[in-house]
Design an enzyme around this catalytic site. Sequence first.
Site, PDB file in Angstrom:
ATOM      1  N   SER A  17       0.899  -1.344   0.183  1.00 16.31           N
ATOM      2  CA  SER A  17      -0.098   0.028   0.046  1.00 16.31           C
ATOM      3  C   SER A  17       0.674   1.294   0.099  1.00 16.31           C
ATOM      4  O   SER A  17       0.477   2.230  -0.707  1.00 16.31           O
ATOM      5  CB  SER A  17      -0.714   0.182   1.117  1.00 16.31           C
ATOM      6  OG  SER A  17      -1.742  -0.989   0.882  1.00 16.31           O
ATOM      7  N   LYS A  67     -10.239  -5.367  10.465  1.00 15.58           N
ATOM      8  CA  LYS A  67     -11.303  -4.680   9.634  1.00 15.58           C
ATOM      9  C   LYS A  67     -12.609  -4.762  10.449  1.00 15.58           C
ATOM     10  O   LYS A  67     -13.608  -3.800   9.977  1.00 15.58           O
ATOM     11  CB  LYS A  67     -11.270  -5.622   8.465  1.00 15.58           C
ATOM     12  CG  LYS A  67     -10.285  -5.415   7.489  1.00 15.58           C
ATOM     13  CD  LYS A  67     -10.202  -5.951   6.259  1.00 15.58           C
ATOM     14  CE  LYS A  67      -9.259  -5.613   5.236  1.00 15.58           C
ATOM     15  NZ  LYS A  67      -9.479  -6.203   3.685  1.00 15.58           N
ATOM     16  N   ALA A 134     -13.455 -11.538   1.944  1.00 18.00           N
ATOM     17  CA  ALA A 134     -13.214 -11.083   0.710  1.00 18.00           C
ATOM     18  C   ALA A 134     -14.583 -11.528  -0.185  1.00 18.00           C
ATOM     19  O   ALA A 134     -14.964 -10.617  -1.032  1.00 18.00           O
ATOM     20  CB  ALA A 134     -12.068 -11.782   0.078  1.00 18.00           C
ATOM     21  N   ASN A 154     -19.528 -23.078  -1.515  1.00 18.71           N
ATOM     22  CA  ASN A 154     -18.410 -22.903  -0.475  1.00 18.71           C
ATOM     23  C   ASN A 154     -18.476 -24.405   0.026  1.00 18.71           C
ATOM     24  O   ASN A 154     -19.232 -25.062   0.184  1.00 18.71           O
ATOM     25  CB  ASN A 154     -18.732 -22.224   0.623  1.00 18.71           C
ATOM     26  CG  ASN A 154     -17.529 -21.753   1.549  1.00 18.71           C
ATOM     27  OD1 ASN A 154     -16.521 -21.385   0.948  1.00 18.71           O
ATOM     28  ND2 ASN A 154     -17.791 -21.533   2.807  1.00 18.71           N
TER      29      ASN A 154
HETATM   30  P1  ATR Z   1     -10.935 -13.942   3.916  1.00 17.87           P
HETATM   31  O1  ATR Z   1     -11.587 -13.070   4.921  1.00 17.87           O
HETATM   32  O2  ATR Z   1      -9.489 -13.575   3.451  1.00 17.87           O
HETATM   33  O3  ATR Z   1     -11.815 -13.980   2.825  1.00 17.87           O
HETATM   34  P2  ATR Z   1     -11.498 -16.274   5.338  1.00 17.87           P
HETATM   35  O4  ATR Z   1     -12.648 -15.413   6.075  1.00 17.87           O
HETATM   36  O5  ATR Z   1     -10.599 -16.944   6.073  1.00 17.87           O
HETATM   37  O6  ATR Z   1     -10.515 -15.446   4.294  1.00 17.87           O
HETATM   38  O7  ATR Z   1     -12.299 -17.192   4.248  1.00 17.87           O
HETATM   39  C1  ATR Z   1     -11.632 -18.303   3.945  1.00 17.87           C
HETATM   40  C2  ATR Z   1     -12.538 -18.950   2.574  1.00 17.87           C
HETATM   41  O8  ATR Z   1     -11.706 -19.822   2.028  1.00 17.87           O
HETATM   42  C3  ATR Z   1     -13.863 -19.787   3.300  1.00 17.87           C
HETATM   43  O9  ATR Z   1     -14.707 -19.651   2.085  1.00 17.87           O
HETATM   44  C4  ATR Z   1     -13.079 -21.102   3.378  1.00 17.87           C
HETATM   45  O10 ATR Z   1     -14.185 -22.147   3.356  1.00 17.87           O
HETATM   46  P3  ATR Z   1     -14.868 -22.438   4.714  1.00 17.87           P
HETATM   47  O11 ATR Z   1     -15.877 -21.413   4.835  1.00 17.87           O
HETATM   48  O12 ATR Z   1     -15.511 -23.855   4.486  1.00 17.87           O
HETATM   49  O13 ATR Z   1     -13.888 -22.370   5.702  1.00 17.87           O
HETATM   50  C5  ATR Z   1     -12.361 -21.231   2.116  1.00 17.87           C
HETATM   51  N1  ATR Z   1     -11.233 -22.297   2.305  1.00 17.87           N
HETATM   52  C6  ATR Z   1      -9.959 -21.891   2.837  1.00 17.87           C
HETATM   53  N2  ATR Z   1      -9.378 -23.125   2.851  1.00 17.87           N
HETATM   54  C7  ATR Z   1     -10.007 -24.078   2.157  1.00 17.87           C
HETATM   55  C8  ATR Z   1      -9.555 -25.346   1.743  1.00 17.87           C
HETATM   56  N3  ATR Z   1      -8.651 -26.001   2.073  1.00 17.87           N
HETATM   57  N4  ATR Z   1     -10.941 -26.167   1.052  1.00 17.87           N
HETATM   58  C9  ATR Z   1     -11.834 -25.346   0.976  1.00 17.87           C
HETATM   59  N5  ATR Z   1     -12.309 -23.917   1.204  1.00 17.87           N
HETATM   60  C10 ATR Z   1     -11.237 -23.387   1.789  1.00 17.87           C
END
Ligand code: ATR
Length: 281
Positions: A17, A67, A134, A154
Amino acid sequence: MSYHLGLIGYPIKHSLSPWIHQQFLNQTGLKGTYDLFEFQPDQDFSNDLDQLKEKNIHGFNVTVPYKEKIIHHLDALDHNAKAMGAVNTVYNRNGEWIGYNTDGIGYVRSLLNKFPQLEREKEKRILLIGAGGAARGIYYALMIFGFSSIDIANRTLQSARNIAHLRLNHVDTNVISLQKAETDLYEYDIIIQTTSVGMKPNIDHTIIHLSKVKTGCIVSDIVYQPIKTKFLTEAEKLGASIHFGHTMLLYQAQAAFEIWTFKKAKINNLDQKLERKLRGE
Ligand code: ATR
């Protein structure tokens, strides 16, 4: 006048940033600084913010892990940030701190910049993969920009349902499993990968198989380390048009800079410059 801007979060030492906002300051001919305020998670957050207030900062960005936490310390929230339940930009309006969220908006601006025809194709079928912070921001921004068909896939369906609760009236949304997304992939015109799957060091992972992707589909991945994820490499091999995640960084910063300075910086060749920086060149 000289703008005093910055970023709060942890860890942020490697944040891009400062570089991005310095480019914007130079380009718009404004004077200013963009500093990093690394607030340790085990320290008193209120106290850290009080100290920041004394510095009379004009505006700042907020990143992980603050955040959501920042919200209770603000004087007002813009409606996007309220709907998203997260703030990535704070503007100091005559001593009042106002919270905004430019993450999702930045993403959609970057998508429309690469594929301007989408301005006239808001009924295209979109698949959003993931249901974290995100995905929430991007889902909301896609709706605000007028897109009308956005399904969410998801691993944990309940998280996707929680996002779908934000649905506006003009939008159709189905919540589906990753397995269903994989088998029905040919139904979608735009696929947006928002999870961390495929991020360094796990560069051989992809969230779903793409064999059923439609030729000419737009496939986007918000992961930008590596710049070209395995997900994007496979999509391109199968005839998709791909969209890189790092451009979102520039456009969310552009929207924040606009809130602070009322000036819209141009992206021009900054995406290539940022790409070179990310590659360590
Ligand atoms: P951010 O806030 O950066 O978007 P987050 O809140 O940690 O990150 O969200 C991570 C996302 O990645 C979620 O959709 C998570 O799925 P779950 O809701 O089932 O936890 C997904 N995710 C992360 N690792 C994963 C994996 N190995 N397989 C499938 N989904 C994954």
